[in-house]
Design an enzyme around this catalytic site. Structure first.
Site, mmCIF file in Angstrom:
data_model
loop_
_atom_site.group_PDB
_atom_site.id
_atom_site.type_symbol
_atom_site.label_atom_id
_atom_site.label_comp_id
_atom_site.label_asym_id
_atom_site.label_seq_id
_atom_site.Cartn_x
_atom_site.Cartn_y
_atom_site.Cartn_z
ATOM 1 N N SER A 120 -2.038 -1.259 6.105
ATOM 2 C CA SER A 120 -2.760 -2.062 7.083
ATOM 3 C C SER A 120 -2.018 -2.150 8.400
ATOM 4 O O SER A 120 -2.559 -2.680 9.373
ATOM 5 C CB SER A 120 -2.979 -3.483 6.540
ATOM 6 O OG SER A 120 -1.735 -4.109 6.262
ATOM 7 N N HIS A 141 -8.349 2.419 4.793
ATOM 8 C CA HIS A 141 -7.928 1.019 4.873
ATOM 9 C C HIS A 141 -9.056 0.108 4.406
ATOM 10 O O HIS A 141 -10.005 -0.154 5.141
ATOM 11 C CB HIS A 141 -7.502 0.671 6.303
ATOM 12 C CG HIS A 141 -7.036 -0.746 6.440
ATOM 13 N ND1 HIS A 141 -7.285 -1.513 7.551
ATOM 14 C CD2 HIS A 141 -6.352 -1.555 5.572
ATOM 15 C CE1 HIS A 141 -6.775 -2.717 7.374
ATOM 16 N NE2 HIS A 141 -6.211 -2.766 6.186
ATOM 17 N N GLU A 153 -11.776 1.411 7.035
ATOM 18 C CA GLU A 153 -11.352 2.165 8.213
ATOM 19 C C GLU A 153 -10.809 3.526 7.769
ATOM 20 O O GLU A 153 -9.926 3.600 6.914
ATOM 21 C CB GLU A 153 -10.273 1.403 8.985
ATOM 22 C CG GLU A 153 -10.822 0.190 9.723
ATOM 23 C CD GLU A 153 -9.748 -0.590 10.454
ATOM 24 O OE1 GLU A 153 -10.001 -1.001 11.607
ATOM 25 O OE2 GLU A 153 -8.668 -0.818 9.872
ATOM 26 N N ASN A 191 -7.713 -5.233 12.369
ATOM 27 C CA ASN A 191 -6.574 -6.160 12.425
ATOM 28 C C ASN A 191 -6.126 -6.397 13.855
ATOM 29 O O ASN A 191 -5.625 -7.483 14.179
ATOM 30 C CB ASN A 191 -5.421 -5.633 11.578
ATOM 31 C CG ASN A 191 -5.632 -5.926 10.104
ATOM 32 O OD1 ASN A 191 -6.431 -6.775 9.733
ATOM 33 N ND2 ASN A 191 -4.929 -5.190 9.258
#
Length: 354
Positions: A120, A141, A153, A191
């Site tokens: 991540s 991800h 992702e 994120n």
């Protein structure tokens, strides 16, 4: 490279923690054979218990649930690596550990197998540096909780073979998830835009605003869950790590660091900003939301969405908005952060988009 038209049949997952175990369970739920690897049987047991609960909830039929559980094979020795179509690394976020693992996996995997990391926060270029052929590495991800979060992702590093992106996307669609191609950059897309929003929410708590009030301000905007409850769900240690990775010089929120130091990491430890002993966040009354609090919370997310677009982390504004809605829960009725800004005259999409 594996034929895009031939669906994957066997997935090997390394790491049976919350993410790895739940990725394995989801793949088995979608009909794939899964070998799940960790250091010993004791580390595998909680993942199998969570998988059994997921299958009972989703499949209803005990026989079908048993069949799904039978599709997950405990594999401490890692024998499944050489047979797998897709290999997903989901161990803890440590560069050296991931590098050593991929050096080993590369020697055992089939030449046409997809080698993927669920990192991540670590750039793919750094993980891939340990490989004889760094072009084989791609990011898959997933988001926590895996059964509820539909976005994955698809991360391509500077060395990633371009043909792996559609291959990874095809696998993602096969397991009924939504693929979002992104470039390898700190925080990728989701994120990157989520962390500043969560950190701003925690700074509000440091200033004396109740967590319930902060969450209520976000709910009033249309978020499906408040940022403090979301941080507890993601894991406070993960929030801190991502925040530090994105802005190493920033001072971390005081309450966040205190909770982590005490071992209170959120939902997974039954206590964070909220008490999770019952399985849900125990909240008191929210009280009235101060003027300007909602805008204060949302602004960092909006700013980072614009920056990610300007840096071409994803291909276009629509993908930024899709990533924000499906990855962060950004108020869906707004159309996403860039669409929301455009409606207020604060963002003009590049020529040819929308």
């Amino acid at each position: 490279m594996r034929d895009l038209h031939r669906p994957a049949q066997h997935v090997h997952v390394v790491g049976a923690g919350t993410m790895g175990g739940d990725i394995a369970a989801w793949c088995a739920l979608r009909g794939l054979t899964v070998t799940l690897q960790d250091q010993n049987a004791e580390r595998l047991a909680p993942a199998f218990a969570r998988a059994a609960g997921l299958f009972a909830e989703r499949l209803k039929d005990p026989l079908r649930a048993r069949d799904a559980l039978d599709r997950i094979i405990p594999d401490v020795a890692g024998d499944g690596v050489g047979r797998a179509d897709v290999i997903i690394e989901a161990i803890f976020e440590n560069l050296e550990a991931k590098q050593q693992l991929f050096k080993h996996l590369e020697t055992k995997a089939r030449p046409d197998a997809l080698l993927a990391t669920n990192t991540s926060s670590i750039p793919l270029e750094k993980i891939g540096a340990a490989l004889a052929d760094p072009s084989r590495l791609v990011g898959l991800h997933f988001f926590n909780p895996v059964p509820r979060m539909m976005l994955v992702e698809i991360v391509s590093g500077a060395d990633t073979l371009a043909s792996l992106v559609p291959q990874a996307a095809a696998f993602t669609r096969q397991i009924d998830k939504l693929p979002l191609p992104v470039k390898s950059a700190p925080g990728f897309l989701v994120n990157r835009i989520l962390a500043p929003y969560l950190m701003e929410a925690m700074r509000c708590v440091d200033e004396g605003i109740a967590p319930e009030t902060v969450d209520e301000a976000a709910l009033a905007f249309g978020m499906p869950v408040g940022p403090i409850e979301l941080a507890d769900t993601v894991g406070l240690d993960i929030c801190l790590a991502v925040g530090k990775m994105l802005d190493p010089d920033a001072n971390s929120p005081k309450r966040l660091t205190e909770l982590i130091a005490a071992g209170n990491l959120g939902r997974k430890t039954k206590r964070g900003f909220y008490d999770w002993s019952s399985g849900k966040a125990a909240k008191g009354p929210a009280g009235s939301v101060p003027d300007g609090l909602t805008d204060r919370l949302i602004r960092p997310l909006l700013d980072e969405a614009q920056a990610a677009m300007a840096e071409h982390i994803v291909a276009d504004a629509d993908l930024v908005d899709a990533g924000a809605i499906f990855g962060t829960g950004f108020a869906p009725f707004t159309g996403g952060p860039l669409h929301y800004l455009a409606s207020r005259g604060e963002f003009v999409p590049p020529s040819g988009q929308r």
